[in-house]
Design an enzyme around this catalytic site. Structure first.
Site, PDB file in Angstrom:
ATOM      1  N   ILE A 198       1.618   1.546  -9.669  1.00 17.22           N
ATOM      2  CA  ILE A 198       1.263   2.834 -10.294  1.00 17.22           C
ATOM      3  C   ILE A 198       2.524   3.662 -10.571  1.00 17.22           C
ATOM      4  N   LEU A 228      12.145  -1.240  -2.403  1.00 14.58           N
ATOM      5  CA  LEU A 228      11.903  -2.579  -2.968  1.00 14.58           C
ATOM      6  C   LEU A 228      11.382  -3.557  -1.914  1.00 14.58           C
ATOM      7  N   ASP A 287      14.823   4.030   1.558  1.00 11.87           N
ATOM      8  CA  ASP A 287      13.580   4.143   2.316  1.00 11.87           C
ATOM      9  C   ASP A 287      13.154   5.610   2.428  1.00 11.87           C
ATOM     10  N   PHE A 336       4.502   8.184  -4.222  1.00  9.08           N
ATOM     11  CA  PHE A 336       3.702   6.970  -4.394  1.00  9.08           C
ATOM     12  C   PHE A 336       4.032   5.951  -3.302  1.00  9.08           C
ATOM     13  N   GLU A 380       2.830   1.274   1.850  1.00  8.69           N
ATOM     14  CA  GLU A 380       2.263  -0.058   1.998  1.00  8.69           C
ATOM     15  C   GLU A 380       0.832   0.114   1.514  1.00  8.69           C
ATOM     16  N   THR A 427      -5.777   8.237  -1.728  1.00  8.46           N
ATOM     17  CA  THR A 427      -6.765   7.242  -2.165  1.00  8.46           C
ATOM     18  C   THR A 427      -8.181   7.633  -1.744  1.00  8.46           C
ATOM     19  N   ASP A 428      -9.171   7.149  -2.502  1.00  8.08           N
ATOM     20  CA  ASP A 428     -10.564   7.407  -2.118  1.00  8.08           C
ATOM     21  C   ASP A 428     -10.931   6.706  -0.807  1.00  8.08           C
ATOM     22  N   GLU A 429     -10.105   5.718  -0.392  1.00  4.34           N
ATOM     23  CA  GLU A 429     -10.443   4.963   0.830  1.00  4.34           C
ATOM     24  C   GLU A 429     -10.411   5.831   2.082  1.00  4.34           C
ATOM     25  N   TYR A 458      -4.840   0.552   6.795  1.00  2.73           N
ATOM     26  CA  TYR A 458      -4.265   1.147   5.578  1.00  2.73           C
ATOM     27  C   TYR A 458      -4.864   2.534   5.330  1.00  2.73           C
ATOM     28  N   LYS A 473      -3.234   6.370   5.376  1.00  3.95           N
ATOM     29  CA  LYS A 473      -3.235   7.292   4.230  1.00  3.95           C
ATOM     30  C   LYS A 473      -3.937   8.611   4.609  1.00  3.95           C
ATOM     31  N   ARG A 519     -13.592  -9.882   4.352  1.00  4.14           N
ATOM     32  CA  ARG A 519     -12.523  -9.053   4.946  1.00  4.14           C
ATOM     33  C   ARG A 519     -13.116  -8.306   6.153  1.00  4.14           C
ATOM     34  N   GLY A 542     -14.146  -5.437   8.478  1.00  4.12           N
ATOM     35  CA  GLY A 542     -14.296  -3.984   8.226  1.00  4.12           C
ATOM     36  C   GLY A 542     -14.393  -3.633   6.752  1.00  4.12           C
TER      37      GLY A 542
HETATM   38  P1  NAD Z   1       2.373  -0.860  -4.691  1.00  2.00           P
HETATM   39  O1  NAD Z   1       2.238  -1.587  -3.411  1.00  2.00           O
HETATM   40  O2  NAD Z   1       2.276  -1.600  -5.972  1.00  2.00           O
HETATM   41  O3  NAD Z   1       3.775  -0.088  -4.718  1.00  2.00           O
HETATM   42  C1  NAD Z   1       4.293   0.573  -3.598  1.00  2.00           C
HETATM   43  C2  NAD Z   1       5.778   0.837  -3.871  1.00  2.00           C
HETATM   44  O4  NAD Z   1       6.294   1.582  -2.745  1.00  2.00           O
HETATM   45  C3  NAD Z   1       6.620  -0.438  -3.997  1.00  2.00           C
HETATM   46  O5  NAD Z   1       7.494  -0.323  -5.094  1.00  2.00           O
HETATM   47  C4  NAD Z   1       7.404  -0.480  -2.686  1.00  2.00           C
HETATM   48  O6  NAD Z   1       8.667  -1.121  -2.803  1.00  2.00           O
HETATM   49  C5  NAD Z   1       7.545   1.001  -2.373  1.00  2.00           C
HETATM   50  N1  NAD Z   1       7.763   1.266  -0.944  1.00  2.00           N
HETATM   51  C6  NAD Z   1       7.069   0.735   0.100  1.00  2.00           C
HETATM   52  N2  NAD Z   1       7.576   1.193   1.257  1.00  2.00           N
HETATM   53  C7  NAD Z   1       8.593   2.054   0.940  1.00  2.00           C
HETATM   54  C8  NAD Z   1       9.490   2.839   1.706  1.00  2.00           C
HETATM   55  N3  NAD Z   1       9.447   2.846   3.033  1.00  2.00           N
HETATM   56  N4  NAD Z   1      10.403   3.594   1.061  1.00  2.00           N
HETATM   57  C9  NAD Z   1      10.465   3.581  -0.314  1.00  2.00           C
HETATM   58  N5  NAD Z   1       9.648   2.839  -1.078  1.00  2.00           N
HETATM   59  C10 NAD Z   1       8.716   2.085  -0.474  1.00  2.00           C
HETATM   60  O7  NAD Z   1       1.305   0.318  -4.621  1.00  2.00           O
HETATM   61  P2  NAD Z   1       0.461   0.994  -5.792  1.00  2.00           P
HETATM   62  O8  NAD Z   1      -0.780   0.243  -5.969  1.00  2.00           O
HETATM   63  O9  NAD Z   1       1.353   1.283  -6.922  1.00  2.00           O
HETATM   64  O10 NAD Z   1       0.078   2.369  -5.070  1.00  2.00           O
HETATM   65  C11 NAD Z   1       0.939   3.502  -5.148  1.00  2.00           C
HETATM   66  C12 NAD Z   1       0.316   4.637  -4.356  1.00  2.00           C
HETATM   67  O11 NAD Z   1      -0.973   4.952  -4.885  1.00  2.00           O
HETATM   68  C13 NAD Z   1       0.096   4.317  -2.888  1.00  2.00           C
HETATM   69  O12 NAD Z   1       0.414   5.464  -2.143  1.00  2.00           O
HETATM   70  C14 NAD Z   1      -1.381   3.989  -2.778  1.00  2.00           C
HETATM   71  O13 NAD Z   1      -1.875   4.317  -1.505  1.00  2.00           O
HETATM   72  C15 NAD Z   1      -1.950   4.900  -3.850  1.00  2.00           C
HETATM   73  N6  NAD Z   1      -3.201   4.435  -4.497  1.00  2.00           N
HETATM   74  C16 NAD Z   1      -3.290   3.162  -5.014  1.00  2.00           C
HETATM   75  C17 NAD Z   1      -4.448   2.780  -5.687  1.00  2.00           C
HETATM   76  C18 NAD Z   1      -4.599   1.408  -6.283  1.00  2.00           C
HETATM   77  O14 NAD Z   1      -5.692   1.054  -6.734  1.00  2.00           O
HETATM   78  N7  NAD Z   1      -3.553   0.600  -6.351  1.00  2.00           N
HETATM   79  C19 NAD Z   1      -5.516   3.695  -5.813  1.00  2.00           C
HETATM   80  C20 NAD Z   1      -5.387   4.970  -5.257  1.00  2.00           C
HETATM   81  C21 NAD Z   1      -4.213   5.326  -4.618  1.00  2.00           C
HETATM   82  O1  DAU Z   2      -9.772   2.506  -3.693  1.00  2.67           O
HETATM   83  C1  DAU Z   2      -8.386   2.647  -3.851  1.00  2.67           C
HETATM   84  C2  DAU Z   2      -7.685   1.481  -3.188  1.00  2.67           C
HETATM   85  O2  DAU Z   2      -7.925   0.349  -4.009  1.00  2.67           O
HETATM   86  C3  DAU Z   2      -6.195   1.707  -2.991  1.00  2.67           C
HETATM   87  O3  DAU Z   2      -6.012   2.770  -2.083  1.00  2.67           O
HETATM   88  C4  DAU Z   2      -5.522   0.447  -2.451  1.00  2.67           C
HETATM   89  O4  DAU Z   2      -4.114   0.630  -2.385  1.00  2.67           O
HETATM   90  C5  DAU Z   2      -5.834  -0.700  -3.389  1.00  2.67           C
HETATM   91  O5  DAU Z   2      -5.289  -1.901  -2.859  1.00  2.67           O
HETATM   92  C6  DAU Z   2      -7.339  -0.853  -3.576  1.00  2.67           C
HETATM   93  O6  DAU Z   2      -7.969  -1.312  -2.354  1.00  2.67           O
HETATM   94  P1  DAU Z   2      -9.133  -2.424  -2.353  1.00  2.67           P
HETATM   95  O7  DAU Z   2      -9.180  -3.046  -1.015  1.00  2.67           O
HETATM   96  O8  DAU Z   2     -10.381  -1.893  -2.933  1.00  2.67           O
HETATM   97  O9  DAU Z   2      -8.475  -3.430  -3.462  1.00  2.67           O
HETATM   98  P2  DAU Z   2      -8.354  -5.020  -3.519  1.00  2.67           P
HETATM   99  O10 DAU Z   2      -7.862  -5.341  -4.900  1.00  2.67           O
HETATM  100  O11 DAU Z   2      -7.623  -5.583  -2.364  1.00  2.67           O
HETATM  101  O12 DAU Z   2      -9.871  -5.475  -3.418  1.00  2.67           O
HETATM  102  C7  DAU Z   2     -10.859  -5.022  -4.333  1.00  2.67           C
HETATM  103  C8  DAU Z   2     -12.182  -5.623  -3.899  1.00  2.67           C
HETATM  104  O13 DAU Z   2     -12.140  -7.034  -4.126  1.00  2.67           O
HETATM  105  C9  DAU Z   2     -12.479  -5.455  -2.427  1.00  2.67           C
HETATM  106  O14 DAU Z   2     -13.868  -5.261  -2.258  1.00  2.67           O
HETATM  107  C10 DAU Z   2     -12.068  -6.782  -1.810  1.00  2.67           C
HETATM  108  C11 DAU Z   2     -12.351  -7.780  -2.911  1.00  2.67           C
HETATM  109  N1  DAU Z   2     -11.449  -8.963  -2.941  1.00  2.67           N
HETATM  110  C12 DAU Z   2     -10.104  -8.752  -2.961  1.00  2.67           C
HETATM  111  C13 DAU Z   2      -9.230  -9.824  -2.988  1.00  2.67           C
HETATM  112  C14 DAU Z   2      -7.740  -9.592  -2.971  1.00  2.67           C
HETATM  113  C15 DAU Z   2     -12.000 -10.251  -3.022  1.00  2.67           C
HETATM  114  O15 DAU Z   2     -13.223 -10.426  -3.042  1.00  2.67           O
HETATM  115  N2  DAU Z   2     -11.121 -11.305  -3.046  1.00  2.67           N
HETATM  116  C16 DAU Z   2      -9.770 -11.150  -3.016  1.00  2.67           C
HETATM  117  O16 DAU Z   2      -9.029 -12.178  -3.007  1.00  2.67           O
END
Ligand code: NAD
Ligand code: DAU
Length: 349
Positions: free
Chosen positions: A13, A36, A60, A82, A85, A140-142, A165, A169, A288, A290
Protein backbone atom coordinates in the site's frame (compact mmCIF):
# COMPACT_ATOMS: atom_id res chain seq x y z
CA UNK A 1 3.94 22.48 1.01
CA UNK A 2 3.61 19.06 2.54
CA UNK A 3 6.80 17.50 3.73
CA UNK A 4 5.90 13.89 4.40
CA UNK A 5 7.60 11.05 6.18
CA UNK A 6 6.08 7.88 4.74
CA UNK A 7 7.09 4.72 6.56
CA UNK A 8 6.84 1.28 4.96
CA UNK A 9 6.65 2.91 1.52
CA UNK A 10 8.34 -0.01 -0.24
CA UNK A 11 5.47 -2.35 0.67
CA UNK A 12 2.20 -2.91 -1.14
CA UNK A 13 0.00 0.00 0.00
CA UNK A 14 2.88 2.37 0.84
CA UNK A 15 4.35 2.15 -2.68
CA UNK A 16 0.92 2.68 -4.25
CA UNK A 17 0.47 5.70 -1.96
CA UNK A 18 3.79 7.21 -3.05
CA UNK A 19 2.84 6.83 -6.72
CA UNK A 20 -0.56 8.34 -5.96
CA UNK A 21 0.79 11.36 -4.06
CA UNK A 22 3.50 12.15 -6.64
CA UNK A 23 0.82 12.05 -9.34
CA UNK A 24 -1.60 14.26 -7.40
CA UNK A 25 0.76 16.91 -5.97
CA UNK A 26 3.35 18.97 -7.81
CA UNK A 27 4.72 20.63 -4.70
CA UNK A 28 5.57 17.91 -2.20
CA UNK A 29 8.60 16.29 -0.55
CA UNK A 30 8.50 12.64 0.41
CA UNK A 31 10.95 10.65 2.49
CA UNK A 32 10.23 6.92 2.39
CA UNK A 33 11.66 5.18 5.48
CA UNK A 34 11.60 1.42 5.03
CA UNK A 35 13.77 -1.30 6.56
CA UNK A 36 13.06 -3.59 3.56
CA UNK A 37 11.80 -6.77 5.15
CA UNK A 38 10.80 -9.62 2.80
CA UNK A 39 7.67 -7.52 2.00
CA UNK A 40 9.53 -4.34 1.12
CA UNK A 41 10.50 -4.13 -2.53
CA UNK A 42 12.30 -1.02 -3.85
CA UNK A 43 11.47 -2.21 -7.37
CA UNK A 44 7.88 -1.05 -6.70
CA UNK A 45 9.27 2.49 -6.87
CA UNK A 46 11.69 2.11 -9.78
CA UNK A 47 9.84 4.71 -11.83
CA UNK A 48 10.16 7.45 -9.18
CA UNK A 49 13.72 7.04 -7.86
CA UNK A 50 14.97 9.91 -10.01
CA UNK A 51 12.12 12.22 -8.99
CA UNK A 52 13.60 15.14 -6.97
CA UNK A 53 10.48 15.10 -4.75
CA UNK A 54 11.30 11.56 -3.54
CA UNK A 55 14.03 10.27 -1.17
CA UNK A 56 14.45 6.69 0.04
CA UNK A 57 16.05 5.94 3.42
CA UNK A 58 16.66 2.36 4.49
CA UNK A 59 15.94 2.11 8.20
CA UNK A 60 13.79 0.84 11.03
CA UNK A 61 10.86 2.73 12.60
CA UNK A 62 12.19 1.55 15.97
CA UNK A 63 15.51 3.39 15.36
CA UNK A 64 15.10 6.54 17.46
CA UNK A 65 18.47 8.07 16.54
CA UNK A 66 17.85 7.75 12.81
CA UNK A 67 14.32 9.15 12.98
CA UNK A 68 15.44 12.12 15.14
CA UNK A 69 18.09 12.86 12.53
CA UNK A 70 15.55 12.66 9.69
CA UNK A 71 13.19 15.08 11.46
CA UNK A 72 16.05 17.56 11.96
CA UNK A 73 17.14 17.25 8.34
CA UNK A 74 13.76 17.25 6.54
CA UNK A 75 11.41 19.16 8.92
CA UNK A 76 8.45 16.86 8.29
CA UNK A 77 4.98 18.28 8.91
CA UNK A 78 3.19 15.00 8.14
CA UNK A 79 3.84 11.38 9.10
CA UNK A 80 1.93 8.53 7.44
CA UNK A 81 2.79 5.27 9.16
CA UNK A 82 2.32 2.25 6.89
CA UNK A 83 5.32 0.31 8.24
CA UNK A 84 4.19 -2.93 9.80
CA UNK A 85 4.40 -6.66 9.84
CA UNK A 86 1.14 -7.18 7.97
CA UNK A 87 0.47 -10.89 7.42
CA UNK A 88 -1.85 -12.72 9.83
CA UNK A 89 -0.38 -16.18 9.09
CA UNK A 90 3.14 -15.00 9.92
CA UNK A 91 1.89 -13.47 13.18
CA UNK A 92 0.74 -16.94 14.22
CA UNK A 93 4.24 -18.36 13.81
CA UNK A 94 6.30 -15.27 14.88
CA UNK A 95 4.20 -13.00 17.13
CA UNK A 96 7.09 -11.17 18.81
CA UNK A 97 8.27 -9.37 15.70
CA UNK A 98 4.74 -8.00 15.24
CA UNK A 99 4.73 -6.49 18.71
CA UNK A 100 8.10 -4.85 18.18
CA UNK A 101 7.47 -3.25 14.79
CA UNK A 102 3.76 -2.55 15.06
CA UNK A 103 3.64 -1.27 18.65
CA UNK A 104 7.12 -0.06 19.65
CA UNK A 105 7.77 1.28 16.14
CA UNK A 106 4.56 3.34 16.20
CA UNK A 107 5.29 4.69 19.69
CA UNK A 108 8.84 5.66 18.64
CA UNK A 109 7.52 7.62 15.65
CA UNK A 110 4.84 9.31 17.76
CA UNK A 111 7.31 10.32 20.43
CA UNK A 112 9.75 11.89 18.00
CA UNK A 113 6.98 13.65 16.06
CA UNK A 114 5.59 15.03 19.32
CA UNK A 115 8.99 16.32 20.39
CA UNK A 116 9.65 18.00 17.05
CA UNK A 117 6.16 19.45 16.60
CA UNK A 118 5.44 20.67 20.15
CA UNK A 119 5.89 24.42 20.61
CA UNK A 120 7.43 23.62 24.05
CA UNK A 121 9.02 20.19 23.65
CA UNK A 122 10.20 19.91 27.26
CA UNK A 123 6.92 20.95 28.89
CA UNK A 124 4.80 17.85 29.52
CA UNK A 125 1.66 19.98 29.94
CA UNK A 126 2.04 21.71 26.59
CA UNK A 127 -0.73 20.73 24.17
CA UNK A 128 0.14 23.17 21.40
CA UNK A 129 1.82 22.17 18.17
CA UNK A 130 3.23 23.82 15.09
CA UNK A 131 0.58 24.70 12.49
CA UNK A 132 -0.55 22.09 9.97
CA UNK A 133 1.18 19.05 11.42
CA UNK A 134 -0.43 15.61 11.45
CA UNK A 135 0.38 12.00 12.36
CA UNK A 136 -1.71 9.47 10.43
CA UNK A 137 -1.73 5.88 11.61
CA UNK A 138 -2.71 3.39 8.90
CA UNK A 139 -4.70 0.76 10.75
CA UNK A 140 -7.04 -2.04 9.81
CA UNK A 141 -10.62 -3.26 10.21
CA UNK A 142 -9.17 -6.40 11.84
CA UNK A 143 -8.87 -4.51 15.16
CA UNK A 144 -12.66 -4.89 15.51
CA UNK A 145 -12.48 -8.71 15.46
CA UNK A 146 -14.99 -10.83 13.56
CA UNK A 147 -18.63 -10.35 12.56
CA UNK A 148 -21.40 -12.93 12.32
CA UNK A 149 -23.71 -13.08 9.30
CA UNK A 150 -25.03 -9.55 9.83
CA UNK A 151 -23.86 -6.10 10.94
CA UNK A 152 -20.94 -3.86 10.01
CA UNK A 153 -17.99 -2.29 11.81
CA UNK A 154 -18.52 1.38 12.65
CA UNK A 155 -15.91 3.56 14.38
CA UNK A 156 -17.84 2.94 17.62
CA UNK A 157 -17.57 -0.87 17.41
CA UNK A 158 -15.50 -2.05 20.40
CA UNK A 159 -12.00 -3.24 19.59
CA UNK A 160 -11.71 -7.06 19.90
CA UNK A 161 -8.69 -8.30 17.91
CA UNK A 162 -8.24 -12.07 17.51
CA UNK A 163 -4.78 -12.62 15.98
CA UNK A 164 -1.35 -11.48 17.19
CA UNK A 165 -1.28 -9.24 14.08
CA UNK A 166 -4.60 -7.54 14.80
CA UNK A 167 -3.81 -7.32 18.53
CA UNK A 168 -0.57 -5.50 17.69
CA UNK A 169 -2.40 -3.10 15.35
CA UNK A 170 -5.09 -2.48 18.00
CA UNK A 171 -2.37 -1.76 20.56
CA UNK A 172 -0.78 0.74 18.18
CA UNK A 173 -4.18 2.43 17.71
CA UNK A 174 -4.54 2.76 21.47
CA UNK A 175 -1.13 4.36 21.88
CA UNK A 176 -1.93 6.81 19.04
CA UNK A 177 -5.19 7.63 20.81
CA UNK A 178 -3.31 8.11 24.10
CA UNK A 179 -0.91 10.63 22.49
CA UNK A 180 -3.93 12.61 21.36
CA UNK A 181 -5.77 12.45 24.69
CA UNK A 182 -2.75 13.03 26.95
CA UNK A 183 -0.61 15.37 24.85
CA UNK A 184 -3.20 16.83 22.45
CA UNK A 185 -1.25 15.56 19.46
CA UNK A 186 -2.92 16.07 16.05
CA UNK A 187 -3.52 12.50 14.91
CA UNK A 188 -5.88 10.42 12.81
CA UNK A 189 -6.36 6.69 12.61
CA UNK A 190 -7.71 5.05 9.46
CA UNK A 191 -9.11 1.51 9.54
CA UNK A 192 -9.39 0.00 6.11
CA UNK A 193 -10.75 -3.30 4.87
CA UNK A 194 -8.81 -5.77 2.66
CA UNK A 195 -6.87 -4.12 -0.16
CA UNK A 196 -6.00 -5.59 -3.54
CA UNK A 197 -4.14 -4.28 -6.57
CA UNK A 198 -0.61 -4.04 -8.02
CA UNK A 199 2.58 -4.77 -5.99
CA UNK A 200 0.95 -6.98 -3.32
CA UNK A 201 3.26 -9.66 -1.99
CA UNK A 202 1.96 -13.11 -3.04
CA UNK A 203 1.49 -14.38 0.51
CA UNK A 204 -1.92 -12.62 0.49
CA UNK A 205 -5.02 -14.27 -0.99
CA UNK A 206 -5.43 -12.57 -4.38
CA UNK A 207 -1.83 -12.45 -5.69
CA UNK A 208 -1.16 -15.92 -4.26
CA UNK A 209 -4.12 -17.41 -6.12
CA UNK A 210 -3.19 -15.62 -9.35
CA UNK A 211 0.41 -16.79 -9.08
CA UNK A 212 -0.49 -20.40 -8.31
CA UNK A 213 -2.97 -20.61 -11.14
CA UNK A 214 -0.38 -19.35 -13.64
CA UNK A 215 1.85 -22.21 -12.43
CA UNK A 216 -1.00 -24.77 -12.38
CA UNK A 217 -0.28 -25.24 -8.67
CA UNK A 218 -3.04 -26.06 -6.13
CA UNK A 219 -4.97 -23.05 -4.80
CA UNK A 220 -5.01 -23.50 -0.98
CA UNK A 221 -8.41 -22.43 0.38
CA UNK A 222 -8.60 -22.32 4.19
CA UNK A 223 -11.45 -24.23 5.87
CA UNK A 224 -14.72 -24.08 3.93
CA UNK A 225 -13.72 -20.96 1.95
CA UNK A 226 -16.88 -19.17 3.04
CA UNK A 227 -15.11 -16.53 5.12
CA UNK A 228 -16.03 -13.03 3.97
CA UNK A 229 -13.76 -10.05 3.40
CA UNK A 230 -14.73 -6.54 2.26
CA UNK A 231 -12.42 -5.65 -0.65
CA UNK A 232 -11.12 -2.22 -1.70
CA UNK A 233 -8.90 -1.39 -4.67
CA UNK A 234 -5.62 -0.04 -3.29
CA UNK A 235 -5.80 3.30 -5.13
CA UNK A 236 -9.13 4.00 -3.42
CA UNK A 237 -7.45 3.38 -0.07
CA UNK A 238 -4.74 5.89 -1.10
CA UNK A 239 -7.30 8.56 -2.00
CA UNK A 240 -9.07 7.96 1.32
CA UNK A 241 -5.83 8.47 3.28
CA UNK A 242 -5.18 11.64 1.30
CA UNK A 243 -8.71 12.86 2.12
CA UNK A 244 -8.15 12.22 5.84
CA UNK A 245 -4.83 14.09 5.68
CA UNK A 246 -6.59 17.08 4.09
CA UNK A 247 -9.86 17.13 6.00
CA UNK A 248 -9.73 14.68 8.94
CA UNK A 249 -10.70 16.15 12.29
CA UNK A 250 -7.91 15.80 14.86
CA UNK A 251 -8.18 12.75 17.09
CA UNK A 252 -10.78 11.02 14.91
CA UNK A 253 -10.86 7.47 13.60
CA UNK A 254 -12.13 6.90 10.03
CA UNK A 255 -13.21 3.52 8.66
CA UNK A 256 -12.42 2.96 4.96
CA UNK A 257 -14.20 0.46 2.76
CA UNK A 258 -16.12 0.18 -0.48
CA UNK A 259 -19.00 -2.19 0.34
CA UNK A 260 -17.58 -5.15 -1.58
CA UNK A 261 -18.17 -8.21 0.58
CA UNK A 262 -17.08 -11.44 -1.08
CA UNK A 263 -16.56 -14.99 0.15
CA UNK A 264 -12.99 -16.22 -0.42
CA UNK A 265 -14.14 -19.09 -2.62
CA UNK A 266 -16.03 -16.66 -4.88
CA UNK A 267 -12.80 -14.73 -5.47
CA UNK A 268 -10.80 -17.88 -6.13
CA UNK A 269 -13.37 -19.05 -8.69
CA UNK A 270 -13.43 -15.64 -10.33
CA UNK A 271 -9.63 -15.66 -10.71
CA UNK A 272 -9.65 -19.15 -12.21
CA UNK A 273 -12.38 -18.17 -14.68
CA UNK A 274 -10.49 -15.04 -15.80
CA UNK A 275 -7.36 -17.14 -16.29
CA UNK A 276 -9.25 -19.74 -18.32
CA UNK A 277 -8.56 -22.48 -15.74
CA UNK A 278 -11.03 -24.88 -14.20
CA UNK A 279 -11.90 -25.36 -10.52
CA UNK A 280 -9.89 -28.60 -10.19
CA UNK A 281 -6.93 -26.52 -8.91
CA UNK A 282 -8.93 -25.56 -5.78
CA UNK A 283 -7.61 -27.44 -2.74
CA UNK A 284 -9.27 -27.10 0.64
CA UNK A 285 -6.62 -27.03 3.41
CA UNK A 286 -6.67 -26.88 7.22
CA UNK A 287 -8.17 -23.61 8.45
CA UNK A 288 -6.13 -20.70 9.86
CA UNK A 289 -6.25 -20.88 13.69
CA UNK A 290 -8.57 -18.18 15.09
CA UNK A 291 -9.75 -17.36 11.56
CA UNK A 292 -12.10 -14.33 11.56
CA UNK A 293 -15.30 -15.32 9.76
CA UNK A 294 -16.49 -12.03 8.33
CA UNK A 295 -15.42 -8.37 8.04
CA UNK A 296 -17.63 -5.54 6.73
CA UNK A 297 -16.94 -1.82 6.93
CA UNK A 298 -19.57 0.84 7.44
CA UNK A 299 -18.01 3.80 5.60
CA UNK A 300 -20.74 6.34 6.44
CA UNK A 301 -18.45 8.62 8.46
CA UNK A 302 -15.74 9.16 5.82
CA UNK A 303 -18.24 9.44 2.96
CA UNK A 304 -20.67 11.80 4.69
CA UNK A 305 -18.27 13.92 6.77
CA UNK A 306 -15.24 14.10 4.43
CA UNK A 307 -16.88 13.47 1.05
CA UNK A 308 -14.62 10.53 0.07
CA UNK A 309 -15.98 7.98 -2.40
CA UNK A 310 -14.29 4.89 -3.85
CA UNK A 311 -13.88 5.05 -7.65
CA UNK A 312 -13.65 1.40 -8.64
CA UNK A 313 -16.22 -1.35 -8.26
CA UNK A 314 -14.90 -4.78 -7.33
CA UNK A 315 -15.67 -6.11 -10.82
CA UNK A 316 -13.50 -3.38 -12.40
CA UNK A 317 -10.73 -3.58 -9.80
CA UNK A 318 -10.28 -7.34 -9.89
CA UNK A 319 -9.94 -7.45 -13.68
CA UNK A 320 -7.41 -4.59 -13.56
CA UNK A 321 -5.51 -6.45 -10.83
CA UNK A 322 -5.42 -9.85 -12.53
CA UNK A 323 -4.29 -8.21 -15.76
CA UNK A 324 -1.54 -6.30 -13.91
CA UNK A 325 -0.07 -9.52 -12.49
CA UNK A 326 -0.32 -11.24 -15.86
CA UNK A 327 1.50 -8.34 -17.51
CA UNK A 328 4.15 -7.98 -14.79
CA UNK A 329 5.33 -11.57 -14.77
CA UNK A 330 8.97 -10.57 -14.21
CA UNK A 331 8.02 -8.69 -11.02
CA UNK A 332 6.24 -11.82 -9.83
CA UNK A 333 9.14 -14.09 -10.77
CA UNK A 334 11.60 -11.93 -8.84
CA UNK A 335 9.51 -11.76 -5.65
CA UNK A 336 8.71 -15.46 -5.72
CA UNK A 337 12.27 -16.69 -6.03
CA UNK A 338 14.60 -17.40 -3.10
CA UNK A 339 13.13 -16.87 0.36
CA UNK A 340 9.56 -16.99 -0.87
CA UNK A 341 9.92 -20.65 -1.85
CA UNK A 342 11.19 -21.42 1.63
CA UNK A 343 8.24 -19.57 3.19
CA UNK A 344 5.78 -21.35 0.93
CA UNK A 345 7.16 -24.77 1.85
CA UNK A 346 6.96 -23.96 5.57
CA UNK A 347 3.39 -22.59 5.51
CA UNK A 348 1.71 -24.98 3.09
CA UNK A 349 3.66 -28.24 3.40
P1 NAD B 1 3.31 -4.85 3.44
O1 NAD B 1 3.67 -5.99 4.31
O2 NAD B 1 3.16 -5.04 1.98
O3 NAD B 1 4.38 -3.68 3.64
C1 NAD B 1 4.91 -3.34 4.89
C2 NAD B 1 6.16 -2.48 4.64
O4 NAD B 1 6.66 -2.07 5.93
C3 NAD B 1 7.29 -3.24 3.93
O5 NAD B 1 7.84 -2.42 2.92
C4 NAD B 1 8.31 -3.48 5.04
O6 NAD B 1 9.65 -3.54 4.57
C5 NAD B 1 8.08 -2.27 5.93
N1 NAD B 1 8.51 -2.49 7.32
C6 NAD B 1 8.24 -3.58 8.09
N2 NAD B 1 8.83 -3.43 9.29
C7 NAD B 1 9.45 -2.21 9.29
C8 NAD B 1 10.22 -1.50 10.24
N3 NAD B 1 10.46 -2.00 11.45
N4 NAD B 1 10.72 -0.29 9.91
C9 NAD B 1 10.49 0.23 8.65
N5 NAD B 1 9.78 -0.42 7.71
C10 NAD B 1 9.26 -1.62 8.01
O7 NAD B 1 1.98 -4.24 4.08
P2 NAD B 1 0.75 -3.52 3.37
O8 NAD B 1 -0.23 -4.54 2.99
O9 NAD B 1 1.26 -2.54 2.40
O10 NAD B 1 0.14 -2.74 4.62
C11 NAD B 1 0.60 -1.43 4.96
C12 NAD B 1 -0.14 -0.97 6.20
O11 NAD B 1 -1.55 -0.96 5.95
C13 NAD B 1 0.06 -1.86 7.41
O12 NAD B 1 0.18 -1.04 8.54
C14 NAD B 1 -1.20 -2.71 7.49
O13 NAD B 1 -1.49 -3.07 8.81
C15 NAD B 1 -2.23 -1.73 6.94
N6 NAD B 1 -3.40 -2.33 6.25
C16 NAD B 1 -3.22 -3.27 5.26
C17 NAD B 1 -4.33 -3.76 4.58
C18 NAD B 1 -4.19 -4.77 3.48
O14 NAD B 1 -5.21 -5.30 3.00
N7 NAD B 1 -3.00 -5.07 3.00
C19 NAD B 1 -5.62 -3.31 4.93
C20 NAD B 1 -5.75 -2.37 5.96
C21 NAD B 1 -4.62 -1.88 6.59
O1 DAU C 1 -8.79 -6.61 6.67
C1 DAU C 1 -7.57 -5.94 6.48
C2 DAU C 1 -6.43 -6.94 6.54
O2 DAU C 1 -6.50 -7.70 5.34
C3 DAU C 1 -5.07 -6.29 6.70
O3 DAU C 1 -5.02 -5.65 7.96
C4 DAU C 1 -3.96 -7.34 6.61
O4 DAU C 1 -2.68 -6.71 6.64
C5 DAU C 1 -4.11 -8.09 5.31
O5 DAU C 1 -3.14 -9.12 5.25
C6 DAU C 1 -5.51 -8.68 5.19
O6 DAU C 1 -5.70 -9.75 6.15
P1 DAU C 1 -6.46 -11.12 5.77
O7 DAU C 1 -6.04 -12.16 6.73
O8 DAU C 1 -7.91 -10.89 5.57
O9 DAU C 1 -5.79 -11.34 4.30
P2 DAU C 1 -5.23 -12.65 3.57
O10 DAU C 1 -4.97 -12.24 2.15
O11 DAU C 1 -4.13 -13.30 4.33
O12 DAU C 1 -6.49 -13.61 3.59
C7 DAU C 1 -7.74 -13.24 3.03
C8 DAU C 1 -8.70 -14.38 3.27
O13 DAU C 1 -8.30 -15.50 2.47
C9 DAU C 1 -8.71 -14.88 4.69
O14 DAU C 1 -10.03 -15.27 5.03
C10 DAU C 1 -7.81 -16.11 4.67
C11 DAU C 1 -8.02 -16.66 3.27
N1 DAU C 1 -6.84 -17.35 2.68
C12 DAU C 1 -5.65 -16.68 2.65
C13 DAU C 1 -4.53 -17.28 2.11
C14 DAU C 1 -3.20 -16.56 2.11
C15 DAU C 1 -6.99 -18.62 2.11
O15 DAU C 1 -8.08 -19.19 2.11
N2 DAU C 1 -5.87 -19.21 1.58
C16 DAU C 1 -4.65 -18.61 1.57
O16 DAU C 1 -3.66 -19.23 1.10
Amino acid sequence: MKNILITGGAGFIGSNFIHYILKEYESIQIVNLDVLTYAGNPENLDTVVQDPRYTFVKGDICDRVLIERLFKEYHFNTVVNFAAESHVDRSITEPELFLKTNIIGTQTLLDIAKHNWSIEPDNKYCREYLKDVKFLQVSTDEVYGALGNTGMFTEKTPIAPNSPYSASKASADLIVRAYHETFGMPVNITRCSNNYGPYQFPEKLIPLMIHNSTQNKPLPVYGDGLQIRDWLYVEDHCSAIDTVLQKGKNGEVYNIGGNNEKANIEIVRLILARMGKDDSLITYVKDRPGHDRRYAIDNTKITSELGWVPRLTFDEGIIKTIDWYLTNTEWMERVTSGDYMHYYEKMYR
